[in-house]
Write a protein that holds these residues in place. Sequence first.
Motif, PDB file in Angstrom:
ATOM      1  N   PHE A 197       0.828  -1.201   0.000  1.00 20.59           N
ATOM      2  CA  PHE A 197       0.000   0.000   0.000  1.00 20.59           C
ATOM      3  C   PHE A 197       0.866   1.258   0.000  1.00 20.59           C
ATOM      4  CE2 PHE A 197      -2.036   3.426   2.398  1.00 20.59           C
ATOM      5  CZ  PHE A 197      -3.132   3.656   1.580  1.00 20.59           C
ATOM      6  N   ILE A 198       1.833   1.304   0.896  1.00 23.02           N
ATOM      7  CA  ILE A 198       2.687   2.488   1.028  1.00 23.02           C
ATOM      8  C   ILE A 198       3.564   2.672  -0.201  1.00 23.02           C
ATOM      9  CG2 ILE A 198       4.627   3.483   2.324  1.00 23.02           C
ATOM     10  CD1 ILE A 198       3.367   2.109   4.816  1.00 23.02           C
ATOM     11  N   ASN A 199       4.175   1.590  -0.656  1.00 24.83           N
ATOM     12  CA  ASN A 199       5.147   1.690  -1.731  1.00 24.83           C
ATOM     13  C   ASN A 199       4.529   1.659  -3.129  1.00 24.83           C
ATOM     14  OD1 ASN A 199       7.291   1.754   0.098  1.00 24.83           O
ATOM     15  ND2 ASN A 199       7.301  -0.459   0.244  1.00 24.83           N
ATOM     16  N   GLY A 200       3.299   1.200  -3.247  1.00 25.20           N
ATOM     17  CA  GLY A 200       2.720   1.040  -4.568  1.00 25.20           C
ATOM     18  C   GLY A 200       1.608   2.005  -4.911  1.00 25.20           C
ATOM     19  N   ALA A 201       1.344   2.944  -4.025  1.00 19.15           N
ATOM     20  CA  ALA A 201       0.252   3.873  -4.276  1.00 19.15           C
ATOM     21  C   ALA A 201       0.604   4.806  -5.434  1.00 19.15           C
ATOM     22  CB  ALA A 201      -0.037   4.690  -3.019  1.00 19.15           C
ATOM     23  N   LYS A 202      -0.351   5.000  -6.316  1.00 20.15           N
ATOM     24  CA  LYS A 202      -0.153   5.947  -7.411  1.00 20.15           C
ATOM     25  C   LYS A 202      -0.571   7.325  -6.937  1.00 20.15           C
ATOM     26  CE  LYS A 202      -0.623   2.887 -11.316  1.00 20.15           C
ATOM     27  NZ  LYS A 202      -1.280   2.608 -12.574  1.00 20.15           N
ATOM     28  N   ASP A 211      -1.454  11.059  -8.424  1.00 14.31           N
ATOM     29  CA  ASP A 211      -1.756  11.834  -9.625  1.00 14.31           C
ATOM     30  C   ASP A 211      -1.511  11.036 -10.904  1.00 14.31           C
ATOM     31  OD1 ASP A 211      -2.469  14.021  -8.111  1.00 14.31           O
ATOM     32  OD2 ASP A 211      -0.475  14.893  -8.151  1.00 14.31           O
ATOM     33  N   GLY A 212      -1.802   9.744 -10.870  1.00 20.14           N
ATOM     34  CA  GLY A 212      -1.677   8.917 -12.059  1.00 20.14           C
ATOM     35  C   GLY A 212      -0.254   8.589 -12.454  1.00 20.14           C
ATOM     36  N   LYS A 213       0.730   9.011 -11.665  1.00 17.64           N
ATOM     37  CA  LYS A 213       2.121   8.716 -11.984  1.00 17.64           C
ATOM     38  C   LYS A 213       2.476   7.333 -11.474  1.00 17.64           C
ATOM     39  CE  LYS A 213       3.386  13.548 -11.817  1.00 17.64           C
ATOM     40  NZ  LYS A 213       4.185  14.571 -11.189  1.00 17.64           N
ATOM     41  N   LYS A 214       3.487   6.725 -12.083  1.00 12.72           N
ATOM     42  CA  LYS A 214       3.904   5.391 -11.663  1.00 12.72           C
ATOM     43  C   LYS A 214       4.459   5.426 -10.242  1.00 12.72           C
ATOM     44  CE  LYS A 214       5.199   2.707 -15.601  1.00 12.72           C
ATOM     45  NZ  LYS A 214       6.323   2.050 -16.250  1.00 12.72           N
ATOM     46  N   PRO A 215       4.192   4.378  -9.455  1.00 10.61           N
ATOM     47  CA  PRO A 215       4.768   4.322  -8.115  1.00 10.61           C
ATOM     48  C   PRO A 215       6.262   4.027  -8.181  1.00 10.61           C
ATOM     49  CG  PRO A 215       3.559   2.316  -8.591  1.00 10.61           C
ATOM     50  CD  PRO A 215       3.320   3.251  -9.741  1.00 10.61           C
ATOM     51  N   MET A 216       6.946   4.319  -7.087  1.00 13.18           N
ATOM     52  CA  MET A 216       8.371   4.015  -7.012  1.00 13.18           C
ATOM     53  C   MET A 216       8.548   2.498  -7.051  1.00 13.18           C
ATOM     54  SD  MET A 216       9.482   6.731  -4.027  1.00 13.18           S
ATOM     55  CE  MET A 216      10.574   5.564  -3.321  1.00 13.18           C
ATOM     56  N   GLN A 217       9.565   2.015  -7.730  1.00 16.67           N
ATOM     57  CA  GLN A 217       9.849   0.589  -7.759  1.00 16.67           C
ATOM     58  C   GLN A 217      10.541   0.203  -6.456  1.00 16.67           C
ATOM     59  OE1 GLN A 217       8.852  -1.567 -10.134  1.00 16.67           O
ATOM     60  NE2 GLN A 217       7.771   0.178 -10.982  1.00 16.67           N
ATOM     61  N   VAL A 218      10.031  -0.835  -5.825  1.00 13.27           N
ATOM     62  CA  VAL A 218      10.556  -1.264  -4.547  1.00 13.27           C
ATOM     63  C   VAL A 218      11.003  -2.712  -4.655  1.00 13.27           C
ATOM     64  CG1 VAL A 218       9.998  -1.602  -2.118  1.00 13.27           C
ATOM     65  CG2 VAL A 218       9.014   0.315  -3.356  1.00 13.27           C
ATOM     66  N   ALA A 219      12.140  -3.015  -4.073  1.00 14.01           N
ATOM     67  CA  ALA A 219      12.649  -4.382  -4.081  1.00 14.01           C
ATOM     68  C   ALA A 219      11.767  -5.262  -3.209  1.00 14.01           C
ATOM     69  CB  ALA A 219      14.075  -4.387  -3.557  1.00 14.01           C
ATOM     70  N   SER A 220      11.804  -6.548  -3.461  1.00 13.24           N
ATOM     71  CA  SER A 220      11.026  -7.468  -2.635  1.00 13.24           C
ATOM     72  C   SER A 220      11.571  -7.440  -1.212  1.00 13.24           C
ATOM     73  CB  SER A 220      11.121  -8.885  -3.192  1.00 13.24           C
ATOM     74  OG  SER A 220      12.418  -9.396  -2.989  1.00 13.24           O
ATOM     75  N   ALA A 221      10.816  -8.014  -0.282  1.00 12.32           N
ATOM     76  CA  ALA A 221      11.199  -7.982   1.122  1.00 12.32           C
ATOM     77  C   ALA A 221      12.571  -8.620   1.345  1.00 12.32           C
ATOM     78  CB  ALA A 221      10.142  -8.685   1.962  1.00 12.32           C
ATOM     79  N   ARG A 222      12.908  -9.630   0.595  1.00 13.87           N
ATOM     80  CA  ARG A 222      14.204 -10.286   0.762  1.00 13.87           C
ATOM     81  C   ARG A 222      15.348  -9.428   0.223  1.00 13.87           C
ATOM     82  NH1 ARG A 222      12.775 -16.536  -0.668  1.00 13.87           N
ATOM     83  NH2 ARG A 222      11.565 -16.889   1.203  1.00 13.87           N
ATOM     84  N   GLU A 223      15.089  -8.643  -0.815  1.00 12.07           N
ATOM     85  CA  GLU A 223      16.130  -7.814  -1.422  1.00 12.07           C
ATOM     86  C   GLU A 223      16.300  -6.487  -0.690  1.00 12.07           C
ATOM     87  OE1 GLU A 223      14.562  -7.398  -5.311  1.00 12.07           O
ATOM     88  OE2 GLU A 223      15.306  -9.327  -6.000  1.00 12.07           O
ATOM     89  N   ARG A 224      15.304  -6.113   0.101  1.00  8.40           N
ATOM     90  CA  ARG A 224      15.303  -4.839   0.784  1.00  8.40           C
ATOM     91  C   ARG A 224      16.286  -4.832   1.945  1.00  8.40           C
ATOM     92  NH1 ARG A 224       9.291  -3.289   1.996  1.00  8.40           N
ATOM     93  NH2 ARG A 224       9.096  -4.931   0.511  1.00  8.40           N
ATOM     94  N   THR A 225      17.075  -3.801   2.036  1.00  6.28           N
ATOM     95  CA  THR A 225      17.914  -3.598   3.208  1.00  6.28           C
ATOM     96  C   THR A 225      17.661  -2.191   3.707  1.00  6.28           C
ATOM     97  OG1 THR A 225      19.780  -2.849   1.862  1.00  6.28           O
ATOM     98  CG2 THR A 225      19.740  -5.178   2.457  1.00  6.28           C
ATOM     99  N   ALA A 238       6.397   7.537   3.267  1.00  4.55           N
ATOM    100  CA  ALA A 238       5.217   8.041   2.556  1.00  4.55           C
ATOM    101  C   ALA A 238       5.452   9.469   2.070  1.00  4.55           C
ATOM    102  CB  ALA A 238       3.990   7.978   3.466  1.00  4.55           C
ATOM    103  N   ALA A 239       6.079  10.293   2.912  1.00  2.00           N
ATOM    104  CA  ALA A 239       6.347  11.682   2.520  1.00  2.00           C
ATOM    105  C   ALA A 239       7.319  11.743   1.345  1.00  2.00           C
ATOM    106  CB  ALA A 239       6.908  12.462   3.709  1.00  2.00           C
ATOM    107  N   ALA A 263       8.460  12.590  -4.295  1.00  5.75           N
ATOM    108  CA  ALA A 263       9.080  12.075  -5.518  1.00  5.75           C
ATOM    109  C   ALA A 263       8.104  12.047  -6.692  1.00  5.75           C
ATOM    110  CB  ALA A 263       9.636  10.669  -5.272  1.00  5.75           C
ATOM    111  N   ALA A 264       6.820  12.007  -6.411  1.00  9.19           N
ATOM    112  CA  ALA A 264       5.810  11.958  -7.465  1.00  9.19           C
ATOM    113  C   ALA A 264       5.527  13.336  -8.073  1.00  9.19           C
ATOM    114  CB  ALA A 264       4.514  11.360  -6.926  1.00  9.19           C
ATOM    115  N   GLN A 265       6.104  14.393  -7.476  1.00  7.92           N
ATOM    116  CA  GLN A 265       5.891  15.754  -7.967  1.00  7.92           C
ATOM    117  C   GLN A 265       6.896  16.081  -9.063  1.00  7.92           C
ATOM    118  OE1 GLN A 265       3.180  17.237  -6.561  1.00  7.92           O
ATOM    119  NE2 GLN A 265       3.092  15.317  -5.432  1.00  7.92           N
ATOM    120  N   ASP A 266       6.611  17.125  -9.834  1.00 10.37           N
ATOM    121  CA  ASP A 266       7.612  17.544 -10.818  1.00 10.37           C
ATOM    122  C   ASP A 266       8.688  18.369 -10.117  1.00 10.37           C
ATOM    123  OD1 ASP A 266       6.929  20.375 -10.833  1.00 10.37           O
ATOM    124  OD2 ASP A 266       5.215  19.875 -12.097  1.00 10.37           O
ATOM    125  N   GLU A 267       9.805  18.573 -10.785  1.00  7.48           N
ATOM    126  CA  GLU A 267      10.972  19.201 -10.155  1.00  7.48           C
ATOM    127  C   GLU A 267      10.691  20.614  -9.642  1.00  7.48           C
ATOM    128  OE1 GLU A 267      14.405  18.898 -12.668  1.00  7.48           O
ATOM    129  OE2 GLU A 267      14.427  16.702 -12.531  1.00  7.48           O
TER     130      GLU A 267
END
Length: 103
Positions: A23-28, A30-44, A80-81, A86-90
């Motif tokens: 939910f936190i990592n995959g929320a869209k 403003d229609g923009k793609k969510p940040m890509q997150v590694a699986s739980a095993r790959e996450r450090t 979340a912040a 990151a979903a905003q423009d520069e």
Amino acid sequence: MMGVGNLKKPINPASTSPAADDFINGAKVDGKKPMQVASARERTYKRITFSLSDELDREIERLSLIPRDFRASRSDVIRAAVALLAAQDEAEIAQFMKEAQQK
């Protein structure tokens, strides 16, 4: 005599819940793609220390208490912040950071 072997830090179910992470990592935003997150095993995770004013510290704590159906950690608030920022423009990011410096 009682040993200390059973005294372990309790696991926060919200921080280990795949559904909460999705939910936190995959929320869209403003229609923009969510940040890509590694699986739980790959996450450090990296423990980082930074300075906060008392006011900002209290605000992060307040925000972590808003969800009523799960426990959000202070790290969840920061993640979340960052995801929302990151979903905003520069130009918007620069404006938010300029406003934050003036506070």
